[in-house]
Design a protein around this motif. Structure first.
Motif, short mmCIF file in Angstrom:
data_model
loop_
_atom_site.label_atom_id
_atom_site.label_comp_id
_atom_site.label_asym_id
_atom_site.label_seq_id
_atom_site.Cartn_x
_atom_site.Cartn_y
_atom_site.Cartn_z
N ALA A 33 -7.80 -42.97 -17.32
CA ALA A 33 -7.94 -43.03 -15.86
C ALA A 33 -8.91 -41.95 -15.37
CB ALA A 33 -6.57 -42.88 -15.20
N ALA A 34 -8.83 -40.74 -15.95
CA ALA A 34 -9.75 -39.67 -15.56
C ALA A 34 -11.19 -40.02 -15.94
CB ALA A 34 -9.34 -38.35 -16.19
N ASP A 35 -11.38 -40.75 -17.03
CA ASP A 35 -12.73 -41.20 -17.40
C ASP A 35 -13.30 -42.14 -16.35
OD1 ASP A 35 -12.63 -39.76 -19.82
OD2 ASP A 35 -11.90 -41.51 -20.95
N TYR A 36 -12.46 -43.04 -15.81
CA TYR A 36 -12.89 -43.93 -14.72
C TYR A 36 -13.35 -43.09 -13.54
CZ TYR A 36 -10.99 -48.44 -16.45
OH TYR A 36 -10.75 -49.60 -17.13
N VAL A 37 -12.52 -42.10 -13.16
CA VAL A 37 -12.86 -41.23 -12.02
C VAL A 37 -14.18 -40.51 -12.29
CG1 VAL A 37 -12.17 -39.15 -10.75
CG2 VAL A 37 -10.49 -40.96 -11.21
N GLN A 38 -14.30 -39.91 -13.46
CA GLN A 38 -15.52 -39.16 -13.79
C GLN A 38 -16.75 -40.07 -13.80
OE1 GLN A 38 -15.82 -36.13 -13.57
NE2 GLN A 38 -14.26 -34.96 -14.63
N SER A 39 -16.61 -41.29 -14.28
CA SER A 39 -17.74 -42.23 -14.28
C SER A 39 -18.16 -42.58 -12.86
CB SER A 39 -17.38 -43.50 -15.04
OG SER A 39 -17.21 -43.23 -16.40
N LEU A 40 -17.18 -42.80 -11.98
CA LEU A 40 -17.49 -43.07 -10.57
C LEU A 40 -18.16 -41.87 -9.92
CD1 LEU A 40 -14.38 -45.09 -9.42
CD2 LEU A 40 -16.74 -45.87 -9.40
N VAL A 41 -17.63 -40.68 -10.17
CA VAL A 41 -18.21 -39.46 -9.59
C VAL A 41 -19.64 -39.27 -10.09
CG1 VAL A 41 -18.04 -36.93 -9.55
CG2 VAL A 41 -16.00 -38.34 -9.17
N GLN A 42 -19.86 -39.46 -11.38
CA GLN A 42 -21.22 -39.33 -11.92
C GLN A 42 -22.18 -40.31 -11.26
OE1 GLN A 42 -20.81 -39.76 -16.14
NE2 GLN A 42 -19.82 -37.76 -16.39
N ARG A 61 -2.39 -35.05 -16.04
CA ARG A 61 -2.85 -33.65 -15.95
C ARG A 61 -4.34 -33.56 -15.62
NH1 ARG A 61 0.33 -30.79 -20.90
NH2 ARG A 61 2.31 -30.60 -19.82
N SER A 62 -5.13 -34.39 -16.24
CA SER A 62 -6.58 -34.38 -15.98
C SER A 62 -6.88 -34.80 -14.55
CB SER A 62 -7.30 -35.33 -16.94
OG SER A 62 -7.14 -34.90 -18.27
N LEU A 63 -6.17 -35.81 -14.06
CA LEU A 63 -6.38 -36.26 -12.68
C LEU A 63 -5.97 -35.18 -11.68
CD1 LEU A 63 -5.14 -39.92 -13.09
CD2 LEU A 63 -7.50 -39.18 -12.68
N VAL A 64 -4.83 -34.55 -11.91
CA VAL A 64 -4.38 -33.47 -11.02
C VAL A 64 -5.37 -32.32 -11.05
CG1 VAL A 64 -2.54 -31.75 -10.68
CG2 VAL A 64 -1.95 -34.14 -11.12
N ALA A 65 -5.90 -31.99 -12.22
CA ALA A 65 -6.89 -30.92 -12.34
C ALA A 65 -8.15 -31.23 -11.53
CB ALA A 65 -7.25 -30.68 -13.80
N LEU A 66 -8.46 -32.51 -11.34
CA LEU A 66 -9.62 -32.93 -10.54
C LEU A 66 -9.29 -32.97 -9.05
CD1 LEU A 66 -10.92 -35.85 -12.78
CD2 LEU A 66 -12.01 -33.61 -12.45
N GLY A 67 -8.02 -32.75 -8.70
CA GLY A 67 -7.61 -32.81 -7.30
C GLY A 67 -7.29 -34.21 -6.83
N ILE A 68 -6.94 -35.09 -7.77
CA ILE A 68 -6.70 -36.50 -7.48
C ILE A 68 -5.20 -36.78 -7.45
CG2 ILE A 68 -7.18 -38.88 -8.19
CD1 ILE A 68 -9.76 -37.29 -7.70
N LYS A 69 -4.72 -37.46 -6.40
CA LYS A 69 -3.33 -37.91 -6.32
C LYS A 69 -3.20 -39.23 -7.04
CE LYS A 69 -2.95 -35.98 -1.74
NZ LYS A 69 -3.23 -36.35 -0.37
#
Length: 128
Positions: free
Chosen positions: A71-80, A112-120
Motif C-alpha cells: 500500500a505504501a508503494d502505491y502511495v509513493q508511486s502516486l506521490v512521485q 507502519r510505513s503509511l503512518v510514517a508518511l502521515g497517511i490515515k
C-alpha cells in the motif's frame, strides 16, 4: 516544464477549490498516473484548502503493473508522479492523506510505513 504537458487551467482551478479528491482504483501506471503527471496538478492538489480529503481508493488485488507492491508503494508511486519524478518536492501527506482499503484487499497493508508518511488508513467494504 521537463517535458510534461500543462494541465487545463479550468481543471487546476476546480482542483484548488475542491474539498476532496479521490484517486480511484485502476491500473496505476497506465490509467491513474498519466492524468496526474501533468504540470500544475501536484501543485493544485497540494494547494487545496486545509482539511481537504485526499483519498486513495486502494485496489483490492494487484494487477500486472503492481504485483508485489505494498500500500505504501502505491502511495509513493502516486506521490512521485504528482511531483513529476523529482521536479517538485511536496510531502506525501499534502497529496494523499487517507488510504481506503477494501475489506478483502490482498495488497499488503504496511500500516507502519503509511503512518510514517502521515497517511490515515480506513477500512471499507469491497468496492470492486
Amino acid at each position: 516544464g521537463g517535458g510534461f504537458p500543462q494541465a487545463n487551467h479550468e481543471v487546476l482551478a476546480r482542483i484548488k477549490r475542491a474539498r476532496a479528491i479521490v484517486y480511484g482504483p485502476g491500473s496505476l501506471f497506465t490509467s491513474v498516473l498519466p492524468c496526474l503527471i501533468l504540470q500544475g496538478v501536484g501543485e493544485a492538489i497540494a494547494g487545496m484548502q486545509s482539511g481537504s480529503l485526499k483519498v486513495l481508493m486502494l485496489n483490492s488485488v494487484p494487477d500486472r503493473e503492481t504485483e508485489g507492491m505494498t500500500a505504501a508503494d502505491y502511495v509513493q508511486s502516486l506521490v512521485q508522479g504528482l511531483c513529476r519524478y523529482g521536479t517538485l518536492h511536496i510531502p506525501p501527506q499534502s497529496l494523499i492523506n487517507t488510504v481506503v482499503v477494501p475489506q478483502d484487499c490482498s495488497v499488503h497493508l504496511d500500516l507502519r510505513s503509511l503512518v510514517a508518511l502521515g497517511i490515515k488508513v480506513r477500512k471499507a467494504p469491497c468496492f470492486c
